[in-house]
Design a protein around this motif. Structure first.
Motif, PDB file in Angstrom:
ATOM      1  N   GLU A   1       0.776  -1.045  -0.098  1.00 12.49           N
ATOM      2  CA  GLU A   1      -0.086  -0.005   0.074  1.00 12.49           C
ATOM      3  C   GLU A   1       0.946   1.114  -0.008  1.00 12.49           C
ATOM      4  N   SER A   2       0.435   2.337  -0.674  1.00 14.39           N
ATOM      5  CA  SER A   2       1.125   3.517  -0.606  1.00 14.39           C
ATOM      6  C   SER A   2       1.064   3.965   0.673  1.00 14.39           C
ATOM      7  N   MET A   3       2.586   4.435   1.398  1.00 11.81           N
ATOM      8  CA  MET A   3       2.613   5.093   2.339  1.00 11.81           C
ATOM      9  C   MET A   3       2.151   6.561   2.525  1.00 11.81           C
ATOM     10  N   ASN A   4       1.938   6.969   1.289  1.00 12.03           N
ATOM     11  CA  ASN A   4       1.491   8.389   1.180  1.00 12.03           C
ATOM     12  C   ASN A   4       0.735   9.010   1.897  1.00 12.03           C
ATOM     13  N   ARG A   5      -0.491   8.320   2.349  1.00  8.27           N
ATOM     14  CA  ARG A   5      -1.544   8.930   3.182  1.00  8.27           C
ATOM     15  C   ARG A   5      -1.096   8.886   4.554  1.00  8.27           C
ATOM     16  N   LEU A   6      -0.269   8.020   5.054  1.00  7.31           N
ATOM     17  CA  LEU A   6       0.504   8.070   6.447  1.00  7.31           C
ATOM     18  C   LEU A   6       1.429   9.292   6.508  1.00  7.31           C
ATOM     19  N   LEU A   7       2.145   9.505   5.546  1.00  7.77           N
ATOM     20  CA  LEU A   7       3.019  10.612   5.404  1.00  7.77           C
ATOM     21  C   LEU A   7       2.660  11.821   5.250  1.00  7.77           C
ATOM     22  N   GLN A   8       1.524  12.099   4.379  1.00  5.95           N
ATOM     23  CA  GLN A   8       1.207  13.424   3.954  1.00  5.95           C
ATOM     24  C   GLN A   8      -0.097  13.883   4.922  1.00  5.95           C
ATOM     25  N   LYS A   9      -1.040  12.790   5.124  1.00  5.81           N
ATOM     26  CA  LYS A   9      -2.296  13.214   5.513  1.00  5.81           C
ATOM     27  C   LYS A   9      -2.385  12.825   7.192  1.00  5.81           C
ATOM     28  N   GLY A  10      -1.449  11.887   7.440  1.00 13.09           N
ATOM     29  CA  GLY A  10      -1.486  11.248   8.855  1.00 13.09           C
ATOM     30  C   GLY A  10      -2.979  10.403   8.826  1.00 13.09           C
ATOM     31  N   GLN A  11      -3.232   9.718   7.682  1.00 12.74           N
ATOM     32  CA  GLN A  11      -4.658   9.173   7.728  1.00 12.74           C
ATOM     33  C   GLN A  11      -4.353   7.616   8.400  1.00 12.74           C
ATOM     34  N   VAL A  12      -4.594   7.138   9.253  1.00  8.42           N
ATOM     35  CA  VAL A  12      -4.166   5.847   9.924  1.00  8.42           C
ATOM     36  C   VAL A  12      -5.304   4.830   9.982  1.00  8.42           C
ATOM     37  N   ARG A  13      -6.389   5.343   9.578  1.00  9.73           N
ATOM     38  CA  ARG A  13      -7.808   4.681   9.529  1.00  9.73           C
ATOM     39  C   ARG A  13      -7.421   3.499   8.410  1.00  9.73           C
ATOM     40  N   ASN A  14      -7.985   2.406   8.771  1.00  9.93           N
ATOM     41  CA  ASN A  14      -7.895   1.149   7.838  1.00  9.93           C
ATOM     42  C   ASN A  14      -6.755   0.714   7.468  1.00  9.93           C
ATOM     43  N   TRP A  15      -5.542   1.279   7.955  1.00 13.67           N
ATOM     44  CA  TRP A  15      -4.086   0.837   8.056  1.00 13.67           C
ATOM     45  C   TRP A  15      -3.744  -0.639   8.392  1.00 13.67           C
ATOM     46  N   ARG A  16      -3.127  -1.363   7.812  1.00 11.97           N
ATOM     47  CA  ARG A  16      -2.853  -2.854   8.285  1.00 11.97           C
ATOM     48  C   ARG A  16      -2.584  -2.878   9.753  1.00 11.97           C
ATOM     49  N   LYS A  17      -3.096  -3.987  10.358  1.00 14.11           N
ATOM     50  CA  LYS A  17      -3.068  -4.159  12.024  1.00 14.11           C
ATOM     51  C   LYS A  17      -2.159  -5.279  12.104  1.00 14.11           C
ATOM     52  N   GLU A  18      -1.798  -6.169  11.100  1.00 16.15           N
ATOM     53  CA  GLU A  18      -0.892  -7.263  11.176  1.00 16.15           C
ATOM     54  C   GLU A  18      -0.096  -7.554  10.150  1.00 16.15           C
ATOM     55  N   ILE A  19       0.858  -8.207  10.217  1.00 14.67           N
ATOM     56  CA  ILE A  19       1.765  -8.561   9.133  1.00 14.67           C
ATOM     57  C   ILE A  19       1.967  -9.986   8.850  1.00 14.67           C
ATOM     58  N   TYR A  20       1.930 -10.471   7.691  1.00 22.82           N
ATOM     59  CA  TYR A  20       2.382 -11.502   7.239  1.00 22.82           C
ATOM     60  C   TYR A  20       3.816 -11.896   6.854  1.00 22.82           C
ATOM     61  N   TYR A  21       4.593 -12.831   7.159  1.00 22.21           N
ATOM     62  CA  TYR A  21       5.764 -13.260   6.895  1.00 22.21           C
ATOM     63  C   TYR A  21       6.223 -14.630   6.474  1.00 22.21           C
ATOM     64  N   HIS A  22       7.185 -14.911   5.567  1.00 17.61           N
ATOM     65  CA  HIS A  22       7.350 -15.989   4.964  1.00 17.61           C
ATOM     66  C   HIS A  22       8.587 -16.074   4.563  1.00 17.61           C
ATOM     67  N   TYR A  23       9.521 -17.068   5.119  1.00 21.57           N
ATOM     68  CA  TYR A  23      10.858 -17.189   4.978  1.00 21.57           C
ATOM     69  C   TYR A  23      11.368 -18.538   4.324  1.00 21.57           C
ATOM     70  N   TYR A  24      12.145 -18.879   3.383  1.00 22.44           N
ATOM     71  CA  TYR A  24      11.999 -20.115   2.680  1.00 22.44           C
ATOM     72  C   TYR A  24      13.442 -20.733   2.562  1.00 22.44           C
ATOM     73  N   GLU A  25      14.621 -19.834   2.906  1.00 23.88           N
ATOM     74  CA  GLU A  25      15.879 -20.514   2.450  1.00 23.88           C
ATOM     75  C   GLU A  25      16.581 -21.343   3.779  1.00 23.88           C
ATOM     76  N   LEU A  26      17.140 -22.574   3.075  1.00 27.95           N
ATOM     77  CA  LEU A  26      17.629 -23.354   3.913  1.00 27.95           C
ATOM     78  C   LEU A  26      19.081 -23.277   4.466  1.00 27.95           C
ATOM     79  N   SER A  27      19.635 -22.494   3.957  1.00 26.68           N
ATOM     80  CA  SER A  27      21.119 -22.461   4.341  1.00 26.68           C
ATOM     81  C   SER A  27      21.479 -22.155   5.574  1.00 26.68           C
TER      82      SER A  27
END
Ligand code: CA
Length: 517
Positions: A419-445
């Motif tokens: 998502e564009s971070m512009n609305r956070l940076l320019q307008k401080g609009q935080v409504r409906n911004w993500r509340k959780e993060i999904y992560y996925h790591y694959y490398e076996l080394s």
């Protein structure tokens, strides 16, 4: 003149006025499209940036970007390792969709990328420095990249397909080449990706900083002696300060009689190749410093002292590299001031991921634990972004492409997942911004285990699934260091159930089909 003719004439005049006004406006919009300088280091830990409260080092130039713009206090990556993070930034898509899951995979340059879209919309595009995606860069008018991981001293580059070598220290050279390109191309809007190699392993500092931190004491982080209880994935990794940093390659101790392990048997010869890149004059300065370190090393006779020695060597060289990165960020900012480009140029400083500086006894990255899951990001754009902002929302490297496209006035493709971070940076609009993060790591080394997980701010739930199976849950409000795996604590059964439902929903949302758990 009759009245009707007069009205018609006035109408025509006003139409002309509106029309010419629009033309002037669109021309103005075009003229003021921002330049973009995207500076990315490789493996720069938040713990080594004073804008993030570092007690280890001062980074006045990176701090300046934060002070004159915004600092993303909760920035994260979706897959904490070099090439995958770069592919996420280029595509605005998770690894399973952009096709680059680990460092051994070629990037499919035929797909839609940020530089290609910028170029198609009239931007001049360039990448200088670390590329690390194996396939040839596409979407750039100019590219001058390090082959693979590159080298610190007198580094070879591949300039538009042609092998070339530059004299000097890699961080300075990358900045020199970048400023030269801007200087020749600044008559039109430009998008430059300025990618440093530093402070990536093996952390070779510039000569001028070889005596920095000589008198500094580096306290071990609180979780340095983590016993990895109830966490089998940590038990099997091979990225510890104590056992996996090589005395020659990483610590630069010229010890020919030191043991070579199965893990590090490549390291002594690799180090030899690196230091042979220095000129004889450079080499004399280098050797005098590390011979003195060797003298210290010889006085060590117990394993506990050796671990502390290795930690100190790691911190010193890593932070010396950081000083040089920060100096070179300053050179870019000075250049923008001098040329009058600062106001209308977006400058981002970030890293491809965070890094461990001894937390959990580790160096390196990869895990979803805080230090490598997080990444620094500061952004300045005087014309549009108010100075002195601290953004606390969860932002991702996935958001960089949509953000820069929006600032460039280009529509964001619907299949980009950030998502564009512009609305956070320019307008401080935080409504409906993500509340959780999904992560996925694959490398076996390095003995790593594939894992995915969800982070909510309060909780982190991780599922390790290949080659071993294990779940981990942390309550970050009570356990900032992520030492106590609560997955088998019955008190958290309901929390776990809820997190698993949310994790499933994120996997569906991002189209990551992981099958049965
Ligand atoms: Ca990296």
């Amino acid at each position: 003149m009759n009245r009707l003719l007069f009205v018609l004439m006035m109408h025509a005049v006003s139409l002309l006025f509106i029309f010419s006004g629009q033309t002037a406006f669109s021309q103005q919009a075009k003229c003021t499209r921002p330049n973009i300088i995207f500076i990315m280091a490789d493996d720069h830990a938040l713990q080594a940036i004073s804008a993030y409260g570092s007690k280890l080092v001062r980074t006045p130039n990176i701090d300046r970007i934060a002070r004159e713009g915004a600092v993303m206090k909760n920035g994260f990556v979706t897959n904490s390792v070099c090439s995958p993070s770069r592919a996420v930034i280029l595509t605005g898509k998770y690894s399973h969709l952009n096709g680059l899951r680990d460092n051994g995979t070629y990037f499919n340059g035929a797909q839609q990328t940020l530089p290609k879209i910028m170029r198609a919309n009239g931007y001049q595009t360039a990448i200088v420095g670390k590329w690390h995606l194996w396939s040839e860069p596409s979407g750039f008018d100019y590219w001058n990249i390090l082959p693979a991981q590159g080298h610190y001293y007198n580094p070879p580059f591949i300039k538009m397909g042609k092998d070339t070598v530059y004299k000097g220290y890699v961080t300075d050279v990358i900045t020199d080449l970048s400023l030269q390109w801007i200087d020749a191309n600044r008559s039109k809007p430009f998008f430059l990706m300025l990618h440093h190699k530093a402070p990536h392993r093996n952390f070779m500092p510039p000569l001028k900083y070889l005596h920095k931190f000589d008198d500094a004491a580096f306290p071990l982080p609180a979780s340095f002696y983590d016993d990895y209880k109830d966490r089998p994935a940590l038990q099997r990794q091979q990225i510890t300060v104590a056992h996996d940093l090589d005395i020659r390659y990483d610590s630069k101790i010229p010890c020919d009689t030191c043991a070579v392990t199965a893990i590090n048997n490549w390291a002594p010869a690799e180090y030899q190749r690196e230091i042979e890149r220095l000129t004889p004059q450079e080499r004399r300065q280098w050797d005098s410093v590390y011979q003195a370190e060797y003298a210290q090393f010889k006085k060590i006779h117990d394993p506990a002292s050796l671990v502390k020695f290795q930690f100190r060597r790691y911190m010193e060289d890593y932070l010396r590299c950081i000083l040089s990165v920060d100096d070179n960020v300053g050179r870019v900012l000075d250049y923008l001031d001098k040329t009058g480009l600062a106001e209308n140029t977006i400058v981002i400083y970030t890293s491809d991921q965070g890094f461990y500086m001894g937390e959990h006894g580790l160096y390196d990255k990869r895990f979803m634990y805080e230090e490598s899951f997080r990444t620094p990001m500061v952004i300045r754009y005087p014309a549009k972004i108010k100075a002195g902002q601290q953004v606390n929302e969860f932002t991702l490297n996935l958001d960089i492409a949509p953000t820069l496209l929006e600032y460039a006035g280009v529509a964001v493709p619907a299949d980009m997942q950030g998502e564009s971070m512009n609305r956070l940076l320019q307008k401080g609009q935080v409504r409906n911004w993500r509340k959780e993060i999904y992560y996925h790591y694959y490398e076996l080394s390095f003995g790593l285990t594939r894992h995915y997980g969800i982070y909510t701010g309060r909780y982190k739930l991780m599922h390790f699934y290949d080659p071993i199976h294990a779940w981990e849950l942390y309550d970050l409000k009570k356990d900032k260091l992520e030492i106590h795996n609560l997955y088998n604590d019955p008190k958290y059964a309901k929390v776990i159930q809820d997190l698993k439902t949310r994790l499933r929903a994120l996997q569906q949302r991002y189209k990551d089909d992981v099958g049965e758990w």
